[in-house]
Design an enzyme around this catalytic site. Structure first.
Site, mmCIF file in Angstrom:
data_model
loop_
_atom_site.group_PDB
_atom_site.id
_atom_site.type_symbol
_atom_site.label_atom_id
_atom_site.label_comp_id
_atom_site.label_asym_id
_atom_site.label_seq_id
_atom_site.Cartn_x
_atom_site.Cartn_y
_atom_site.Cartn_z
ATOM 1 N N ASP A 289 39.339 -0.768 106.879
ATOM 2 C CA ASP A 289 38.749 -0.196 108.089
ATOM 3 C C ASP A 289 38.242 1.222 107.818
ATOM 4 O O ASP A 289 39.008 2.179 107.827
ATOM 5 C CB ASP A 289 39.797 -0.184 109.213
ATOM 6 C CG ASP A 289 39.168 0.156 110.560
ATOM 7 O OD1 ASP A 289 37.927 0.236 110.623
ATOM 8 O OD2 ASP A 289 39.928 0.317 111.540
ATOM 9 N N LYS A 296 35.786 6.883 110.184
ATOM 10 C CA LYS A 296 37.046 7.641 110.218
ATOM 11 C C LYS A 296 36.828 8.853 109.318
ATOM 12 O O LYS A 296 36.802 8.719 108.097
ATOM 13 C CB LYS A 296 38.191 6.757 109.723
ATOM 14 C CG LYS A 296 38.518 5.604 110.669
ATOM 15 C CD LYS A 296 39.754 4.842 110.216
ATOM 16 C CE LYS A 296 40.031 3.627 111.101
ATOM 17 N NZ LYS A 296 40.424 3.972 112.486
ATOM 18 N N ASP A 308 45.120 -2.706 107.266
ATOM 19 C CA ASP A 308 44.590 -3.202 108.539
ATOM 20 C C ASP A 308 44.533 -4.738 108.588
ATOM 21 O O ASP A 308 44.089 -5.317 109.563
ATOM 22 C CB ASP A 308 43.192 -2.602 108.782
ATOM 23 C CG ASP A 308 42.894 -2.366 110.249
ATOM 24 O OD1 ASP A 308 43.843 -2.364 111.058
ATOM 25 O OD2 ASP A 308 41.707 -2.196 110.584
ATOM 26 N N ASP A 367 34.508 1.307 115.424
ATOM 27 C CA ASP A 367 35.886 1.413 114.925
ATOM 28 C C ASP A 367 36.846 0.556 115.744
ATOM 29 O O ASP A 367 37.995 0.359 115.358
ATOM 30 C CB ASP A 367 36.315 2.888 114.942
ATOM 31 C CG ASP A 367 37.518 3.153 114.052
ATOM 32 O OD1 ASP A 367 37.915 2.245 113.304
ATOM 33 O OD2 ASP A 367 38.048 4.276 114.109
ATOM 34 N N GLU A 369 37.022 -2.549 115.855
ATOM 35 C CA GLU A 369 36.575 -3.796 115.232
ATOM 36 C C GLU A 369 37.615 -4.911 115.306
ATOM 37 O O GLU A 369 37.276 -6.082 115.278
ATOM 38 C CB GLU A 369 36.198 -3.546 113.752
ATOM 39 C CG GLU A 369 37.356 -3.540 112.751
ATOM 40 C CD GLU A 369 38.363 -2.431 112.988
ATOM 41 O OE1 GLU A 369 37.973 -1.390 113.550
ATOM 42 O OE2 GLU A 369 39.541 -2.602 112.628
ATOM 43 N N ARG A 371 39.508 -5.948 117.735
ATOM 44 C CA ARG A 371 39.371 -6.808 118.918
ATOM 45 C C ARG A 371 38.130 -7.691 118.818
ATOM 46 O O ARG A 371 38.097 -8.763 119.407
ATOM 47 C CB ARG A 371 39.371 -5.951 120.186
ATOM 48 C CG ARG A 371 38.211 -5.009 120.297
ATOM 49 C CD ARG A 371 38.500 -3.846 121.224
ATOM 50 N NE ARG A 371 39.462 -2.915 120.657
ATOM 51 C CZ ARG A 371 39.893 -1.820 121.271
ATOM 52 N NH1 ARG A 371 39.452 -1.519 122.482
ATOM 53 N NH2 ARG A 371 40.756 -1.015 120.696
HETATM 54 N N1 BES Z 1 42.930 -0.212 112.646
HETATM 55 C C1 BES Z 1 42.751 0.750 113.653
HETATM 56 C C2 BES Z 1 44.027 1.098 114.387
HETATM 57 C C3 BES Z 1 45.074 1.831 113.587
HETATM 58 C C4 BES Z 1 45.085 3.207 113.562
HETATM 59 C C5 BES Z 1 46.053 1.144 112.903
HETATM 60 C C6 BES Z 1 46.042 3.870 112.856
HETATM 61 C C7 BES Z 1 47.021 1.816 112.187
HETATM 62 C C8 BES Z 1 47.015 3.186 112.169
HETATM 63 C C9 BES Z 1 41.735 0.251 114.678
HETATM 64 O O1 BES Z 1 40.746 -0.579 114.182
HETATM 65 C C10 BES Z 1 41.061 1.425 115.237
HETATM 66 O O2 BES Z 1 40.336 2.076 114.539
HETATM 67 N N2 BES Z 1 41.288 1.682 116.527
HETATM 68 C C11 BES Z 1 40.690 2.758 117.211
HETATM 69 C C12 BES Z 1 40.022 2.201 118.450
HETATM 70 C C13 BES Z 1 39.198 3.210 119.198
HETATM 71 C C14 BES Z 1 37.956 3.535 118.423
HETATM 72 C C15 BES Z 1 38.848 2.619 120.544
HETATM 73 C C16 BES Z 1 41.789 3.732 117.601
HETATM 74 O O3 BES Z 1 42.825 3.287 118.082
HETATM 75 O O4 BES Z 1 41.607 4.925 117.407
HETATM 76 ZN ZN ZN Z 2 41.178 -1.565 112.434
HETATM 77 MN MN MN Z 3 39.026 0.510 113.505
#
Ligand code: BES
Ligand code: ZN
Ligand code: MN
Length: 517
Positions: A289, A296, A308, A367, A369, A371
């Site tokens: 990711d 990121k 991920d 990001d 992704e 869902r």
């Molecule tokens: N894979 C991440 C979530 C994550 C973050 C897992 C840190 C483990 C540690 C996910 O795909 C993500 O990036 N989520 C974002 C969503 C947002 C952009 C709505 C998040 O939670 O910041």
């Molecule tokens: Zn992710």
């Molecule tokens: Mn993500």
């Protein structure tokens, strides 16, 4: 395929089976993972490196045949150190006079030794065994067969190593444990039932640990298909073209900027009636990711995003555990596999993708992704597999990680039977879960442009509500396991790296839920 990936295949060395299993489906050895052995037989061993004596709280009874000199030293040492047999207490005595082992380890088992605590004791033993200690005898007369099996299982879980990226890996633990108990045959049978669980956890850890450059969607699908080859599991891998043809535009879209396009892995195990609809486990298999164009941007947010795929790994391991235990249930594991990278062909913020059920999704944030790929995974479980219940599991949101931290996963559902079965599974396995609300949160994922959008606030709830849209009225529960998947240091039954979180939670949930139906 790379040679070391082949090494992941489990060899079914039936001839060398020190550990007979109840049936041909259960595995008997993990030659690629563990160099350790457990023997269940009442057989006197002289000159053992370690003798382990489990001691219940306030219940130190030393075997009569031990010399008076040894007994005196032990009694004095116990008093000096305040060893009372409390759970987790540990006391080592070396070079006792007239003693048949080089070391004596007293381990406290407390007043009631439950499964997870017994596993932790096994982990403690494994962590204290150096590579110079090869023969271990456990005097398990005061333990029941399930407790013995759980301690042995805990030793196995802690002894796993992910060391293939080291040029000079440290020697793997190599010890033989002789278990003496009241009923060694029963302990051996109970232990055999833990083995497919351990194997499932090892495969889940391998998959989660694999860096994103090597562990892209196709590689993970192949690893999984190979790992389940000796099980009664049908593995189907859908190619990127098939993903597209089936209409899974959200799954396809997340990977479209990478040279490694999306795959869908489906694992089916039929332990129940032929005409019974399966319980589906859907796991997020995002093999890296970057965030996509919503990149990121801090080093700390992008690092280790190969983990991920931990939800997908948990699903693969859970189906293996259920199949290996010959659980009487039909279960399907659905793992959408993506690589969320950027390039001239990647999704752009604001693009609209169309899911398998025809929903048009405005990708407000590339990001978010997980869902997207799960939407198509859940659709596949509901529409193509006609699942009678669905649990999805994903490293979905930072919001969850901030709310609940690393020990608890968040669960979301409107179905009490699914929630109850999950909470019970969480307590048994100590893969703890905490329920968060699904709503109302009216309008949380409304889009002015398309049918829904992929972000909203609060973050973890928006993710859950988005997924609920695709489960429709199929009984469904969502597990957000962000931050549960790995740790850079060893703890309890887990060595450093990925821990295989979810394998036991999901497999116990499936059993609980199908029993309660
Ligand atoms: N894979 C991440 C979530 C994550 C973050 C897992 C840190 C483990 C540690 C996910 O795909 C993500 O990036 N989520 C974002 C969503 C947002 C952009 C709505 C998040 O939670 O910041
Ligand atoms: Zn992710
Ligand atoms: Mn993500």
């Amino acid at each position: 395929m790379k040679n070391w990936l082949k090494g992941l295949t489990l060899s079914l060395a039936l001839s060398s089976a020190a550990l007979a299993t109840p049936d041909a489906h259960a595995v008997d050895q993990f030659t690629d993972y563990l160099k350790t052995q457990h023997h269940f037989a009442h057989q006197h061993i002289d000159g053992a490196d370690v003798l382990v004596l489990p001691v219940a709280e306030g219940g130190l009874v030393l075997p009569q045949k031990w010399s008076d000199a040894a007994k005196q030293i032990i009694t004095d040492a116990v008093a000096l150190e305040g060893f009372e047999g409390k759970q987790g207490q540990f006391l080592e005595l070396l070079a006792l006079p007239e003693f048949y082992a080089k070391r004596l380890w007293l381990v406290g088992t407390g007043t009631e030794l439950e499964r997870a605590a017994a596993e932790r004791i096994g982990a403690t033993l494994a962590s204290k065994l150096s590579d110079k200690m090869n023969t271990v005898v456990v005097h398990g007369k005061d333990l029941n067969p399930n407790q013995i099996a759980a301690i042995a299982h805990g030793m196995d879980l802690r002894s796993y190593r992910f060391d293939r990226y080291k040029s000079e890996p440290a020697a793997r633990p190599e010890y033989t444990v002789h278990w003496h108990g009241r009923d060694e045959a029963a302990a051996k049978a109970a232990y055999a039932l833990t083995q497919p669980v351990a194997h499932g956890i090892f495969v889940a850890r391998d998959i989660t640990n694999l860096p994103g450059g090597d562990g892209y969607p196709k590689a993970i699908a192949e690893m999984a298909a190979e790992a389940v080859a000796n099980y009664d599991i049908k593995a189907t891998v859908y190619s990127p073209e098939q993903v597209k043809e089936l209409g899974m535009g959200a799954l396809y879209g997340v990977s479209q900027g990478s040279q490694h396009k999306a795959h869908l892995l489906v694992l089916e195990y039929q332990g129940g009636a032929a005409n019974e609809a399966p319980i589906a486990l859907v796991g997020k298999g995002n093999t890296f990711d970057t965030g996509g164009y919503n990149l990121k941007t801090s080093g700390s947010s992008i690092v280790r995003m190969q983990t991920d795929k931990a939800g997908g790994a948990a699903v693969i391991g859970a189906v293996m555990a259920l199949a290996g235990q010959q659980a009487k249930v039909n279960v399907a594991g659905v793992v959408p596999l993506s690589h969320n990278l950027i390039s001239g062909t990647a999704l752009l913020p604001g693009d609209v993708v169309v899911t398998g059920d025809g929903t048009r999704v405005e990708v407000v944030n590339t990001d978010a992704e997980g869902r997207l790929i799960l939407a198509d995974g859940i659709w596949f479980a509901r529409d193509q597999l006609k699942a009678r219940a669905i649990a999805d599991i994903a490293t979905l949101t930072g919001s969850k990680a901030r709310a609940l931290g690393t020990d608890y996963a968040a669960i979301f559902s409107e179905h009490d039977a699914l929630i109850g079965a999950m909470q019970a599974a969480g307590e048994l396995t100590e893969e703890q879960v905490w329920q968060l609300p699904l709503g109302p949160y009216d309008g949380i994922i409304d889009s002015w442009l398309a049918d829904v959008q992929n972000v909203g606030s609060p973050g973890a709830q928006a993710g859950a509500r988005f997924l609920q849209h695709f489960a429709k009225d199929t009984p469904w529960i969502h597990i957000d396991m962000a931050a549960n998947a790995y740790s850079t240091s060893a703890k309890g039954i887990h060595p450093a790296g990925a821990n295989g979180y979810g394998v036991r939670l999901l497999s116990e949930w499936v059993k609980n839920y199908s029993d309660a139906e």
